[in-house]
Design an enzyme around this catalytic site. Sequence first.
Site, mmCIF file in Angstrom:
data_model
loop_
_atom_site.group_PDB
_atom_site.id
_atom_site.type_symbol
_atom_site.label_atom_id
_atom_site.label_comp_id
_atom_site.label_asym_id
_atom_site.label_seq_id
_atom_site.Cartn_x
_atom_site.Cartn_y
_atom_site.Cartn_z
ATOM 1 N N SER A 1 -9.572 -0.971 7.312
ATOM 2 C CA SER A 1 -9.016 -0.937 5.960
ATOM 3 C C SER A 1 -8.315 -2.214 5.548
ATOM 4 C CB SER A 1 -8.045 0.245 5.829
ATOM 5 O OG SER A 1 -8.717 1.466 6.041
ATOM 6 N N SER B 1 -9.342 1.478 3.126
ATOM 7 C CA SER B 1 -8.543 2.320 2.250
ATOM 8 C C SER B 1 -7.519 1.524 1.444
ATOM 9 C CB SER B 1 -7.821 3.396 3.079
ATOM 10 O OG SER B 1 -6.933 2.810 4.032
ATOM 11 N N LYS C 1 0.838 -1.191 0.000
ATOM 12 C CA LYS C 1 0.000 0.000 0.000
ATOM 13 C C LYS C 1 0.877 1.246 0.000
ATOM 14 C CE LYS C 1 -3.855 1.888 2.777
ATOM 15 N NZ LYS C 1 -4.699 1.600 3.959
#
Length: 548
Positions: A140, A116, A42
Amino acid sequence: MDAHENAPDGIWISRFSPAELDERASAVDPGLPLAGLTFAVKDNIDVAGLPTTAACADFAYLPERHAPVVQRLVDAGAIVVGKTNLDQFATGLTGARSPYGAPESVFGGGLISGGSSSGSAVAVANGSVHFSLGTDTAGSGRVPAALNGIAGIKPTRGLLSTLGVVPACRSLDCVSVFARELSTADRVMRVARGFVPEDPWSRRAPEEARQTGRPRVGVAEGLEFFGDSGQEKAYARFAGDVTVDVAPLLEAGDLLYRGPWVAERLAVLGDFLAAHPESVLPVTRRVLETGHGFTAADAFRAQHRLQELRAAADRMWERIDVLVLPTIGTTFTHAEIAGDPIGRNLILGRYTQFANLLDMAAVTVPNGFTEDGRPASLTLFGPAFSDDSLMALARSMRDDVETTGHTLPGRVLSGAGPGGAGMTVAVVGLHLSGEPRNGELLGRGGTLLGTARTAPLYRMYELPSGAPGLVRAEAGGAAIEIELWQLPAATVGGFLAGIPAPLSLGRLVLEDGTEVTGFLCEAYAVSGAPDITASGGWRNHRLKGSDS
């Protein structure tokens, strides 16, 4: 490197070049524990050689070294492919808050990917990498797993170092792991975790008490599913031992986005937001700016209430060992999120956002599909440092031999059946009862377990040979009737050897989420073949043909 060359599907923000990846792969020691496994990171976690953007180009910087959690994985032989998209500054659970695009769930239909950690989840679910790293402050690392049908591991806070991670809420942030298989996630977790002295939030894990006997599993009643009867029915398929009151947990979760913890985001991002307000997406800026509305007194009041709620959660662990809840109460399309981006974001986090505030570990696993083909999932919660126990329970639910006494519909069908050790096989065409090749099963001691239907993920074609070909659909799949047969272990090899190309055995997802070995067809072979999906199965197709 291919920096900032985000794919049109919104999954990647930057990637290493094929030449760089080949060079790194050739240098990996094959004896390392993660040798050859590829992973995505990420883009709020530092990877040397690629910019860290947090999905905001004006915020970007080029780190000199890997975050410690990334370095541990690289040292174990894993290969970083690139950096993945996210809700900007890890603020959101939708996967729709990024200037680099908004990836869709692998199940299509305009379904959001969840955030996210949107790109990290989709990159795993679509097979681009073996596993990925995300972060999880409010859910997330679990919501995207739920929406893409994969495993999502949210460890105990501090078990995986957050050094080299752009903070969302520094006191709550976790690095999370996504994988298609729990066994892969377990291997990654064992490598990635460990105390990092330079990280003030890193924690030493005590030796976990060994679970003896069957764990006491708690479930909840009266949960909100926001009008989604399919998700409600999926959760009802799971039966626990004890019903618990989760109201204190939900109240704690409300503190995260409706309380002063929003202001914690400003501790890191406040100066950047003030200096570059136009660099931040309007919805992200709106969320961050709510932090200005809380006082120091508000923060202390919330901490005092949270302490009371933690005490209630601790009392819950006296009655149960694990709590199982739906990961999300409902799903949304991108169009639905656009209509109410903040309100529907809160709905997505209803059953996730309390975990870090209450210092819990969590493991998310698939739980089949709803009647309209939407993915369902469950999350297993335990107290801090129960990570190994949660993983063991999650794996046992999906293991070949059921050891817990609980039946999770999403578990892999057992190789052991009424006839003893062996293999369960789903057949879709000429091996069905009464069809020409059924004798191959009967002659090898096969036992019919019954009929079933696939999840609505497949399309069926009539091949030139006159046999059906079942393929996993990218979109527009349907449920197909099948039969389940049990083969004795001694005859499995001979049966497999007789399967002609372009057919092969792969993993089929059944209507209740169970995975089973079954017949699939290579996609190339159905090009130009008649699509017979609407018949609902080979037998129905044959009957319709005889009636015409």
